[in-house]
Write a protein that holds these residues in place. Sequence first.
Motif, PDB file in Angstrom:
ATOM      1  N   GLY A  28      46.129  42.255  34.033  1.00 15.86           N
ATOM      2  CA  GLY A  28      44.970  41.862  32.829  1.00 15.86           C
ATOM      3  C   GLY A  28      44.453  40.418  32.922  1.00 15.86           C
ATOM      4  O   GLY A  28      43.438  40.487  32.416  1.00 15.86           O
ATOM      5  N   VAL A  29      45.322  39.527  33.311  1.00 14.03           N
ATOM      6  CA  VAL A  29      44.726  38.172  33.549  1.00 14.03           C
ATOM      7  C   VAL A  29      43.813  38.211  34.447  1.00 14.03           C
ATOM      8  O   VAL A  29      42.518  37.558  33.967  1.00 14.03           O
ATOM      9  CB  VAL A  29      45.892  37.159  34.049  1.00 14.03           C
ATOM     10  CG1 VAL A  29      45.230  36.025  34.542  1.00 14.03           C
ATOM     11  CG2 VAL A  29      46.958  36.906  32.865  1.00 14.03           C
ATOM     12  N   ILE A  30      43.866  39.013  35.649  1.00 12.30           N
ATOM     13  CA  ILE A  30      42.749  39.066  36.384  1.00 12.30           C
ATOM     14  C   ILE A  30      41.172  39.856  36.170  1.00 12.30           C
ATOM     15  O   ILE A  30      40.285  39.107  36.018  1.00 12.30           O
ATOM     16  CB  ILE A  30      43.033  39.752  37.841  1.00 12.30           C
ATOM     17  CG1 ILE A  30      44.393  38.926  38.623  1.00 12.30           C
ATOM     18  CG2 ILE A  30      42.107  40.275  38.792  1.00 12.30           C
ATOM     19  CD1 ILE A  30      45.089  39.649  39.469  1.00 12.30           C
ATOM     20  N   GLU A  31      41.828  40.878  35.258  1.00 13.65           N
ATOM     21  CA  GLU A  31      40.428  41.737  35.057  1.00 13.65           C
ATOM     22  C   GLU A  31      39.745  41.030  33.616  1.00 13.65           C
ATOM     23  O   GLU A  31      38.538  41.041  33.461  1.00 13.65           O
ATOM     24  CB  GLU A  31      40.913  43.073  34.467  1.00 13.65           C
ATOM     25  CG  GLU A  31      41.265  43.887  35.527  1.00 13.65           C
ATOM     26  CD  GLU A  31      42.145  45.254  35.205  1.00 13.65           C
ATOM     27  OE1 GLU A  31      42.380  45.244  33.962  1.00 13.65           O
ATOM     28  OE2 GLU A  31      42.237  46.037  36.186  1.00 13.65           O
ATOM     29  N   GLY A  33      39.701  37.782  33.398  1.00 11.84           N
ATOM     30  CA  GLY A  33      39.056  36.545  33.802  1.00 11.84           C
ATOM     31  C   GLY A  33      37.883  36.930  34.783  1.00 11.84           C
ATOM     32  O   GLY A  33      37.056  36.116  35.305  1.00 11.84           O
ATOM     33  N   GLY A  34      37.289  38.110  34.636  1.00 10.62           N
ATOM     34  CA  GLY A  34      36.145  38.477  35.453  1.00 10.62           C
ATOM     35  C   GLY A  34      36.364  39.026  36.838  1.00 10.62           C
ATOM     36  O   GLY A  34      35.262  39.044  37.455  1.00 10.62           O
ATOM     37  N   GLY A  35      37.532  39.179  37.232  1.00  8.48           N
ATOM     38  CA  GLY A  35      38.034  39.674  38.635  1.00  8.48           C
ATOM     39  C   GLY A  35      38.025  41.080  38.425  1.00  8.48           C
ATOM     40  O   GLY A  35      38.183  41.717  37.604  1.00  8.48           O
ATOM     41  N   THR A  36      38.272  41.587  39.758  1.00  7.20           N
ATOM     42  CA  THR A  36      38.383  43.297  39.680  1.00  7.20           C
ATOM     43  C   THR A  36      39.811  43.299  40.640  1.00  7.20           C
ATOM     44  O   THR A  36      40.004  42.695  41.746  1.00  7.20           O
ATOM     45  CB  THR A  36      37.462  44.063  40.436  1.00  7.20           C
ATOM     46  OG1 THR A  36      37.167  43.481  41.639  1.00  7.20           O
ATOM     47  CG2 THR A  36      36.116  43.777  39.495  1.00  7.20           C
ATOM     48  N   VAL A  37      40.710  44.049  40.172  1.00  6.78           N
ATOM     49  CA  VAL A  37      42.081  44.531  41.272  1.00  6.78           C
ATOM     50  C   VAL A  37      41.641  45.379  41.996  1.00  6.78           C
ATOM     51  O   VAL A  37      41.150  46.518  41.854  1.00  6.78           O
ATOM     52  CB  VAL A  37      43.062  44.931  40.005  1.00  6.78           C
ATOM     53  CG1 VAL A  37      44.388  45.409  41.050  1.00  6.78           C
ATOM     54  CG2 VAL A  37      43.399  43.801  39.161  1.00  6.78           C
ATOM     55  N   ASP A  38      41.769  45.317  43.546  1.00  2.00           N
ATOM     56  CA  ASP A  38      41.503  46.029  44.274  1.00  2.00           C
ATOM     57  C   ASP A  38      42.773  46.999  44.695  1.00  2.00           C
ATOM     58  O   ASP A  38      42.550  48.356  45.266  1.00  2.00           O
ATOM     59  CB  ASP A  38      40.876  45.453  45.732  1.00  2.00           C
ATOM     60  CG  ASP A  38      39.625  44.495  45.360  1.00  2.00           C
ATOM     61  OD1 ASP A  38      38.915  44.873  44.538  1.00  2.00           O
ATOM     62  OD2 ASP A  38      39.783  43.418  45.998  1.00  2.00           O
ATOM     63  N   PHE A  65      43.016  41.061  45.043  1.00  3.10           N
ATOM     64  CA  PHE A  65      41.842  41.345  44.259  1.00  3.10           C
ATOM     65  C   PHE A  65      40.645  40.153  44.385  1.00  3.10           C
ATOM     66  O   PHE A  65      40.578  39.557  45.539  1.00  3.10           O
ATOM     67  CB  PHE A  65      42.490  40.657  42.666  1.00  3.10           C
ATOM     68  CG  PHE A  65      42.984  39.155  42.814  1.00  3.10           C
ATOM     69  CD1 PHE A  65      42.001  38.271  42.153  1.00  3.10           C
ATOM     70  CD2 PHE A  65      44.238  38.855  43.228  1.00  3.10           C
ATOM     71  CE1 PHE A  65      42.501  36.785  42.220  1.00  3.10           C
ATOM     72  CE2 PHE A  65      44.378  37.724  43.156  1.00  3.10           C
ATOM     73  CZ  PHE A  65      43.625  36.611  42.601  1.00  3.10           C
ATOM     74  N   THR A  66      39.479  40.647  43.780  1.00  2.31           N
ATOM     75  CA  THR A  66      38.139  39.945  43.851  1.00  2.31           C
ATOM     76  C   THR A  66      37.934  39.100  42.720  1.00  2.31           C
ATOM     77  O   THR A  66      38.150  39.773  41.452  1.00  2.31           O
ATOM     78  CB  THR A  66      37.069  40.672  44.212  1.00  2.31           C
ATOM     79  OG1 THR A  66      37.496  41.701  45.480  1.00  2.31           O
ATOM     80  CG2 THR A  66      35.758  40.134  44.579  1.00  2.31           C
ATOM     81  N   GLY A  68      36.241  35.141  40.979  1.00  2.00           N
ATOM     82  CA  GLY A  68      35.513  33.771  41.106  1.00  2.00           C
ATOM     83  C   GLY A  68      36.736  32.492  41.571  1.00  2.00           C
ATOM     84  O   GLY A  68      37.631  32.742  41.501  1.00  2.00           O
ATOM     85  N   PRO A  69      36.254  31.611  41.973  1.00  2.00           N
ATOM     86  CA  PRO A  69      36.987  30.619  42.315  1.00  2.00           C
ATOM     87  C   PRO A  69      37.809  29.723  41.517  1.00  2.00           C
ATOM     88  O   PRO A  69      38.890  29.379  41.673  1.00  2.00           O
ATOM     89  CB  PRO A  69      36.092  29.565  43.070  1.00  2.00           C
ATOM     90  CG  PRO A  69      34.721  29.905  42.419  1.00  2.00           C
ATOM     91  CD  PRO A  69      34.759  31.191  42.225  1.00  2.00           C
ATOM     92  N   GLU A  70      37.486  30.150  40.159  1.00  2.00           N
ATOM     93  CA  GLU A  70      38.370  29.527  38.963  1.00  2.00           C
ATOM     94  C   GLU A  70      39.687  30.087  38.772  1.00  2.00           C
ATOM     95  O   GLU A  70      40.569  29.773  38.144  1.00  2.00           O
ATOM     96  CB  GLU A  70      37.396  29.143  38.021  1.00  2.00           C
ATOM     97  CG  GLU A  70      36.993  30.363  37.184  1.00  2.00           C
ATOM     98  CD  GLU A  70      35.840  30.941  37.787  1.00  2.00           C
ATOM     99  OE1 GLU A  70      35.601  32.194  37.317  1.00  2.00           O
ATOM    100  OE2 GLU A  70      35.110  30.457  38.735  1.00  2.00           O
ATOM    101  N   LEU A  71      39.595  31.622  38.853  1.00  2.00           N
ATOM    102  CA  LEU A  71      40.646  32.609  38.526  1.00  2.00           C
ATOM    103  C   LEU A  71      41.988  32.094  39.107  1.00  2.00           C
ATOM    104  O   LEU A  71      42.887  32.391  38.085  1.00  2.00           O
ATOM    105  CB  LEU A  71      40.215  33.963  38.642  1.00  2.00           C
ATOM    106  CG  LEU A  71      41.169  34.998  38.186  1.00  2.00           C
ATOM    107  CD1 LEU A  71      41.216  34.913  36.515  1.00  2.00           C
ATOM    108  CD2 LEU A  71      40.868  36.430  38.415  1.00  2.00           C
TER     109      LEU A  71
END
Length: 95
Positions: A28-31, A33-38, A65-66, A68-71
């Motif tokens: 949930g933190v990853i998603e 924060g604008g990322g995607t869990v691969d 996961f994919t 940005g550099p701040e996540l």
Amino acid sequence: MRKYETIFVMHPSLDAEANKAAVEKFKGVIENGGGTVDNVDDWGKRKLAYEIKKVNEGYYTLINFTAGPELPKELDRIFRITDGVIRHIIVKEEK
């Protein structure tokens, strides 16, 4: 967007539901924060290479996961304040 992987070790005294809840929390933190869990790969309970805080084993989980550099900074902060996480590492994957 960059590709990352994180491995974290949870305390062995936690039950399966607590481990699953922690994995969902980190996803949930990853998603959020604008990322995607691969990929999420549960390695299960394994013996540690050396004793950490008088504990010899733990539950290992790998998340690719994919983001940005701040996540990764925020994810690292969440790992540090979450009870039950013994160790964690976040690594940027090379091309």
